[in-house]
Design a protein around this motif. Sequence first.
Motif, PDB file in Angstrom:
ATOM      1  N   LEU A 104      52.349  32.388 -66.436  1.00  0.00           N
ATOM      2  CA  LEU A 104      51.780  31.060 -66.210  1.00  0.00           C
ATOM      3  C   LEU A 104      51.264  30.947 -64.778  1.00  0.00           C
ATOM      4  O   LEU A 104      50.148  30.493 -64.549  1.00  0.00           O
ATOM      5  CB  LEU A 104      52.828  29.972 -66.477  1.00  0.00           C
ATOM      6  CG  LEU A 104      52.423  28.543 -66.118  1.00  0.00           C
ATOM      7  CD1 LEU A 104      51.221  28.086 -66.952  1.00  0.00           C
ATOM      8  CD2 LEU A 104      53.606  27.590 -66.309  1.00  0.00           C
ATOM      9  N   LEU A 105      52.065  31.388 -63.821  1.00  0.00           N
ATOM     10  CA  LEU A 105      51.671  31.323 -62.416  1.00  0.00           C
ATOM     11  C   LEU A 105      50.412  32.152 -62.160  1.00  0.00           C
ATOM     12  O   LEU A 105      49.459  31.665 -61.533  1.00  0.00           O
ATOM     13  CB  LEU A 105      52.823  31.813 -61.525  1.00  0.00           C
ATOM     14  CG  LEU A 105      52.546  31.792 -60.029  1.00  0.00           C
ATOM     15  CD1 LEU A 105      52.339  30.359 -59.554  1.00  0.00           C
ATOM     16  CD2 LEU A 105      53.700  32.445 -59.276  1.00  0.00           C
ATOM     17  N   GLU A 106      50.390  33.378 -62.634  1.00  0.00           N
ATOM     18  CA  GLU A 106      49.229  34.248 -62.420  1.00  0.00           C
ATOM     19  C   GLU A 106      47.971  33.644 -63.055  1.00  0.00           C
ATOM     20  O   GLU A 106      46.897  33.654 -62.457  1.00  0.00           O
ATOM     21  CB  GLU A 106      49.501  35.651 -62.976  1.00  0.00           C
ATOM     22  CG  GLU A 106      50.497  36.430 -62.133  1.00  0.00           C
ATOM     23  CD  GLU A 106      50.878  37.762 -62.755  1.00  0.00           C
ATOM     24  OE1 GLU A 106      50.399  38.098 -63.868  1.00  0.00           O
ATOM     25  OE2 GLU A 106      51.692  38.469 -62.120  1.00  0.00           O
ATOM     26  N   TYR A 107      48.109  33.126 -64.252  1.00  0.00           N
ATOM     27  CA  TYR A 107      46.974  32.509 -64.935  1.00  0.00           C
ATOM     28  C   TYR A 107      46.476  31.288 -64.165  1.00  0.00           C
ATOM     29  O   TYR A 107      45.269  31.121 -63.955  1.00  0.00           O
ATOM     30  CB  TYR A 107      47.360  32.110 -66.368  1.00  0.00           C
ATOM     31  CG  TYR A 107      46.236  31.424 -67.094  1.00  0.00           C
ATOM     32  CD1 TYR A 107      45.212  32.168 -67.679  1.00  0.00           C
ATOM     33  CD2 TYR A 107      46.179  30.032 -67.178  1.00  0.00           C
ATOM     34  CE1 TYR A 107      44.161  31.537 -68.332  1.00  0.00           C
ATOM     35  CE2 TYR A 107      45.139  29.401 -67.825  1.00  0.00           C
ATOM     36  CZ  TYR A 107      44.134  30.156 -68.401  1.00  0.00           C
ATOM     37  OH  TYR A 107      43.091  29.531 -69.039  1.00  0.00           O
ATOM     38  N   TYR A 140      55.786  27.271 -60.658  1.00  0.00           N
ATOM     39  CA  TYR A 140      56.673  28.366 -61.041  1.00  0.00           C
ATOM     40  C   TYR A 140      58.087  27.848 -61.306  1.00  0.00           C
ATOM     41  O   TYR A 140      58.733  28.243 -62.274  1.00  0.00           O
ATOM     42  CB  TYR A 140      56.696  29.440 -59.952  1.00  0.00           C
ATOM     43  CG  TYR A 140      57.538  30.630 -60.325  1.00  0.00           C
ATOM     44  CD1 TYR A 140      57.040  31.602 -61.191  1.00  0.00           C
ATOM     45  CD2 TYR A 140      58.832  30.779 -59.841  1.00  0.00           C
ATOM     46  CE1 TYR A 140      57.817  32.697 -61.555  1.00  0.00           C
ATOM     47  CE2 TYR A 140      59.608  31.861 -60.203  1.00  0.00           C
ATOM     48  CZ  TYR A 140      59.094  32.819 -61.056  1.00  0.00           C
ATOM     49  OH  TYR A 140      59.854  33.894 -61.425  1.00  0.00           O
ATOM     50  N   GLN A 141      58.562  26.948 -60.448  1.00  0.00           N
ATOM     51  CA  GLN A 141      59.930  26.456 -60.583  1.00  0.00           C
ATOM     52  C   GLN A 141      60.117  25.556 -61.796  1.00  0.00           C
ATOM     53  O   GLN A 141      61.136  25.599 -62.453  1.00  0.00           O
ATOM     54  CB  GLN A 141      60.347  25.710 -59.317  1.00  0.00           C
ATOM     55  CG  GLN A 141      60.556  26.642 -58.149  1.00  0.00           C
ATOM     56  CD  GLN A 141      60.831  25.910 -56.850  1.00  0.00           C
ATOM     57  OE1 GLN A 141      60.517  24.735 -56.704  1.00  0.00           O
ATOM     58  NE2 GLN A 141      61.410  26.607 -55.895  1.00  0.00           N
ATOM     59  N   SER A 142      59.101  24.733 -62.099  1.00  0.00           N
ATOM     60  CA  SER A 142      59.271  23.794 -63.204  1.00  0.00           C
ATOM     61  C   SER A 142      58.745  24.335 -64.532  1.00  0.00           C
ATOM     62  O   SER A 142      59.263  23.976 -65.582  1.00  0.00           O
ATOM     63  CB  SER A 142      58.599  22.461 -62.888  1.00  0.00           C
ATOM     64  OG  SER A 142      57.210  22.662 -62.732  1.00  0.00           O
ATOM     65  N   LYS A 180      45.296  21.855 -65.416  1.00  0.00           N
ATOM     66  CA  LYS A 180      44.506  21.512 -64.230  1.00  0.00           C
ATOM     67  C   LYS A 180      44.887  20.123 -63.708  1.00  0.00           C
ATOM     68  O   LYS A 180      45.061  19.930 -62.505  1.00  0.00           O
ATOM     69  CB  LYS A 180      43.011  21.568 -64.559  1.00  0.00           C
ATOM     70  CG  LYS A 180      42.124  21.384 -63.356  1.00  0.00           C
ATOM     71  CD  LYS A 180      40.663  21.565 -63.742  1.00  0.00           C
ATOM     72  CE  LYS A 180      39.775  21.433 -62.530  1.00  0.00           C
ATOM     73  NZ  LYS A 180      38.358  21.588 -62.885  1.00  0.00           N
ATOM     74  N   ARG A 181      45.048  19.161 -64.595  1.00  0.00           N
ATOM     75  CA  ARG A 181      45.451  17.813 -64.172  1.00  0.00           C
ATOM     76  C   ARG A 181      46.819  17.839 -63.500  1.00  0.00           C
ATOM     77  O   ARG A 181      47.037  17.173 -62.497  1.00  0.00           O
ATOM     78  CB  ARG A 181      45.467  16.847 -65.364  1.00  0.00           C
ATOM     79  CG  ARG A 181      44.091  16.365 -65.785  1.00  0.00           C
ATOM     80  CD  ARG A 181      44.154  15.182 -66.743  1.00  0.00           C
ATOM     81  NE  ARG A 181      45.193  15.266 -67.752  1.00  0.00           N
ATOM     82  CZ  ARG A 181      45.029  15.751 -68.970  1.00  0.00           C
ATOM     83  NH1 ARG A 181      43.854  16.180 -69.363  1.00  0.00           N
ATOM     84  NH2 ARG A 181      46.029  15.791 -69.822  1.00  0.00           N
ATOM     85  N   TRP A 182      47.733  18.625 -64.057  1.00  0.00           N
ATOM     86  CA  TRP A 182      49.060  18.737 -63.463  1.00  0.00           C
ATOM     87  C   TRP A 182      48.960  19.333 -62.056  1.00  0.00           C
ATOM     88  O   TRP A 182      49.608  18.844 -61.117  1.00  0.00           O
ATOM     89  CB  TRP A 182      49.960  19.610 -64.341  1.00  0.00           C
ATOM     90  CG  TRP A 182      51.393  19.646 -63.879  1.00  0.00           C
ATOM     91  CD1 TRP A 182      52.390  18.825 -64.296  1.00  0.00           C
ATOM     92  CD2 TRP A 182      51.961  20.525 -62.907  1.00  0.00           C
ATOM     93  NE1 TRP A 182      53.562  19.148 -63.631  1.00  0.00           N
ATOM     94  CE2 TRP A 182      53.323  20.189 -62.770  1.00  0.00           C
ATOM     95  CE3 TRP A 182      51.450  21.563 -62.134  1.00  0.00           C
ATOM     96  CZ2 TRP A 182      54.182  20.851 -61.901  1.00  0.00           C
ATOM     97  CZ3 TRP A 182      52.302  22.224 -61.252  1.00  0.00           C
ATOM     98  CH2 TRP A 182      53.648  21.868 -61.156  1.00  0.00           C
ATOM     99  N   LEU A 183      48.156  20.372 -61.898  1.00  0.00           N
ATOM    100  CA  LEU A 183      47.998  21.007 -60.584  1.00  0.00           C
ATOM    101  C   LEU A 183      47.412  20.028 -59.564  1.00  0.00           C
ATOM    102  O   LEU A 183      47.877  19.946 -58.423  1.00  0.00           O
ATOM    103  CB  LEU A 183      47.118  22.255 -60.697  1.00  0.00           C
ATOM    104  CG  LEU A 183      47.721  23.426 -61.476  1.00  0.00           C
ATOM    105  CD1 LEU A 183      46.657  24.485 -61.753  1.00  0.00           C
ATOM    106  CD2 LEU A 183      48.907  24.017 -60.731  1.00  0.00           C
ATOM    107  N   PHE A 184      46.393  19.276 -59.973  1.00  0.00           N
ATOM    108  CA  PHE A 184      45.776  18.324 -59.052  1.00  0.00           C
ATOM    109  C   PHE A 184      46.701  17.147 -58.741  1.00  0.00           C
ATOM    110  O   PHE A 184      46.746  16.671 -57.610  1.00  0.00           O
ATOM    111  CB  PHE A 184      44.435  17.823 -59.596  1.00  0.00           C
ATOM    112  CG  PHE A 184      43.310  18.760 -59.288  1.00  0.00           C
ATOM    113  CD1 PHE A 184      42.657  18.711 -58.069  1.00  0.00           C
ATOM    114  CD2 PHE A 184      42.916  19.697 -60.211  1.00  0.00           C
ATOM    115  CE1 PHE A 184      41.626  19.583 -57.772  1.00  0.00           C
ATOM    116  CE2 PHE A 184      41.886  20.577 -59.925  1.00  0.00           C
ATOM    117  CZ  PHE A 184      41.237  20.521 -58.702  1.00  0.00           C
TER     118      PHE A 184
END
Length: 179
Positions: free
Chosen positions: A13-16, A51-53, A64-68
């Motif tokens: 998930l992190l790499e992607y 990565y942690q969650s 993408k929304r979560w990252l932003f």
Amino acid sequence: MDSEDCIINRKDLLEYAIRTFGGDVYRFALSQVLRRHTAEDIYQEVFVALYQSAPLFHDDEHLKRWLFKTASHRCKRFFHEQSRRTKEILVDPTDYTEAAFLQNACDESHHDEESEIWNFVEKLSPNQRKLIYLFYVEQYTTKEIAEMTNMPHNTVRTNLRRARQTLRRYLEDGRGHEH
């Protein structure tokens, strides 16, 4: 990320996410904080949080929304921390001048027990010493100090102003006692 590309573990998930949205997250953070090193820190915090969650995402847009949203929260936290560091600017210009003077003196010498300013701070009332320390050394706002000390906000501001005025007199006199 469609159903065939289902990401099974945190590392994948992190790499992607970094490969797909890393540049977008960094540019967003940079557009908010305007400093490369701070944007890099926020970028790193966002992906560490991912990565942690490792939440489950329905699709790329959800990820993408979560990252932003996470980057936005990290930027807000950065600005909050910055505002605590710069403190409140007081209305009275003489207050501002005294506050700037004391801030510089405290920044340079708060660990030096022999410094002139801290010798004078020791001569203040316990309440004034507490306010000077919380405001200049710990860098709390007057509102935060009021909440911590259960004092009315205006009382904190008034007492802090009086403590600054007294310190200014001490420093100008060089004697360390009131007129």
